[in-house]
Enzyme design. Structure first.
Site, short mmCIF file in Angstrom:
data_model
loop_
_atom_site.label_atom_id
_atom_site.label_comp_id
_atom_site.label_asym_id
_atom_site.label_seq_id
_atom_site.Cartn_x
_atom_site.Cartn_y
_atom_site.Cartn_z
N SER A 61 0.85 -1.12 -0.01
CA SER A 61 0.02 -0.10 0.06
C SER A 61 0.63 1.34 0.01
CB SER A 61 -1.16 0.00 1.20
OG SER A 61 -1.62 1.25 1.44
N HIS A 62 0.29 2.35 -0.49
CA HIS A 62 1.11 3.52 -0.36
C HIS A 62 1.11 3.86 1.06
CE1 HIS A 62 0.02 4.05 -4.43
NE2 HIS A 62 0.63 5.09 -4.54
N SER A 63 0.33 3.28 2.05
CA SER A 63 0.26 3.58 3.51
C SER A 63 0.66 2.67 4.46
CB SER A 63 -1.36 4.03 3.77
OG SER A 63 -1.37 4.08 5.25
#
Lengths: 255, 211
Positions: A12-14
């Site tokens: 994920s980007h996060s």
């Protein structure tokens, strides 16, 4: 029930999102290796090529297969770049799933927990895209018949992989069950039921929903006291119906 | 001016300078239609690349060696789509520039390889409001210039000008690729950040040849 032979890499980007999805999926697949990777070195949003590369190599250690799931576009690009950068023999046993991040991870994790191979786990992730429908038929399986939309009983979308072992032809069986536990077919029981249904060759449905799909079962919203119809078609249809009915009526340890 | 390794090194340094100079502009463009990190990403990536160049013990033998260093650094320091896209572009360009100097056809090959890499990685075509809308006309202009007998620097100049026009032409487009595509019609009226940075990088390539 087999031991998991497929690991999941959740990109994920996060970092928080990757870890959260791992936690969610892990609840229903306690024995599956889930590698969560997300965010940049400075704690910001983004995908880190080096970290994804490390995660993929770790997931594929000792000949294990791995399925990579991603959240948004550039995570896909990074994952693809990583798959081009790893050794060929690692790349051979790692696939990138085209599936919604959360739902695909959950479906894939359940399939992996049940001992599914890379094909089965990959198929489960792809199937998550169809179970997450717009209410036209992919989700409303109970109104439309066994496979959610097509009168001829074929899968509603092309995403469900054709598995010749699980043919819809052959003997059929039917039974009913009344859900005993108060919350009925919520996530944990749905996962348990999906594992049970996966053990049979026949296609099994509960109120028309594919019993191998956690999401489809949960989407039924069947609570305690509900009577459901269990159907199966295939060589072991009767055994499958009996097993699923028994599990539903036992109450999943919550009754 | 010869397009040799010295030129390539200057190109990288001038690229870093220009993306840093335009950092706010790129951030703003990306904020309008993306997630706002393009300027920061490009600044970080090229600053890291210059640091790697500074740490080299010897000057690389080929232009491609310099481009490969750019590729691997961008890939690992740029966290958005630009990392994999530019990373693949420079990597493919490096593969066809294992040369001490670039003649006109090598310049064309370099730009074509970069575009191929971006298309292979990002799967965009022209008209989708992406950096392809700068790279594609740049390659076309380079092919035309080389075919007309231009020298290597003139081929680069043609490419840079076409990239700039291409970037400007993205302003009215509706994005159908990338983060901007989530905005639909609202993405129109702003230049694409990736196309803009492409134009800056190719202009820096020309400037490096006359420095």
């Amino acid at each position: 029930m087999g031991t998991p032979v497929v690991a999941l890499v959740l990109v994920s980007h996060s970092r928080a999102l990757a870890q959260g999805v791992a936690e969610l999926a892990g609840q229903m697949a306690p024995d599956v290796a889930l590698l969560a990777v997300g965010g940049t070195d400075d704690g910001g949003l983004g995908t880190d090529f080096a970290r994804v590369l490390t995660a993929v190599e770790e997931a594929a250690v000792d000949g294990r297969s791995a399925l990579v799931l991603t959240d948004l576009g550039s995570a896909v690009l990074t994952a693809e770049s990583v798959l081009e950068a790893v050794d060929l023999e690692v790349a051979d046993r790692v696939r990138l799933a085209d599936a919604p991040f959360v739902e695909g991870a959950v479906e894939a994790a359940v399939a992996a927990q049940g001992g599914g191979d890379l094909d089965a786990v990959h198929g489960a992730a792809r199937h998550a895209a169809t179970a997450f429908g717009t209410g036209d038929g992919a989700r409303g399986a109970s109104e439309h018949g066994p496979s959610g939309g097509r009168p001829d009983g074929a899968p509603a979308h092309g995403d469900v992989p054709h598995d010749p072992e699980r043919s819809g032809a052959g003997p059929t069986a039917r039974g009913t069950a009344v859900l005993r536990n108060r919350l009925g077919l919520h996530a944990r029981p749905a996962a348990a039921l999906a594992r049970t249904a996966s053990a049979f060759v026949s296609r099994v449905t509960v109120n028309g929903a594919d019993a191998r799909s956690v999401l489809a079962l949960v989407a039924l919203g069947a609570v305690g006291g509900t009577e459901v119809v269990v159907s199966a078609s295939g060589p072991d249809a009767r055994t499958a119906v009996n097993a699923v009915v028994a599990e539903l009526e036992e109450g999943f340890g919550e009754a | 001016m010869t397009l040799d390794v010295g030129w390539a090194l200057r190109w990288v340094r001038m690229s870093a300078a220009v993306v840093t100079e335009h950092r706010s502009e790129l951030i703003e463009l990306d904020r309008q239609i993306g997630d706002g990190d393009h300027g920061e990403n490009m600044h970080r990536g090229f600053t890291a690349t210059v640091a790697k160049l500074d740490a080299l013990e010897a000057e690389p033998a080929h232009v491609g060696d310099v481009l490969k260093l750019v590729a691997t650094t961008l890939m690992s320091t740029v966290g958005g789509a630009a990392g994999p896209l530019y990373g693949t572009a420079y990597l493919r360009a490096a593969k066809v520039t294992g040369l001490a100097t670039l003649d006109p056809h090598a310049v064309v090959a370099m730009l074509e390889a970069a575009l191929e890499g971006i298309v292979a990685r990002g799967k965009a075509t022209t008209g989708e409001k992406t950096m392809v809308d700068a790279w594609s006309p740049a390659v076309a202009a380079a092919v035309e210039a080389a075919g007309a007998g231009a020298d290597p620097v003139a081929v680069l100049e043609a490419a840079a000008r076409a990239a700039a026009s291409g970037a400007e032409a993205t302003i009215p487009l509706v994005a159908t690729k990338g983060r901007a595509s989530y905005l639909g019609e609202r993405s129109a009226g702003h230049a694409d950040p990736g196309a803009t940075s492409t134009a800056l990088l190719l202009r820096a390539a020309v400037d490096a040849a006359s420095a």
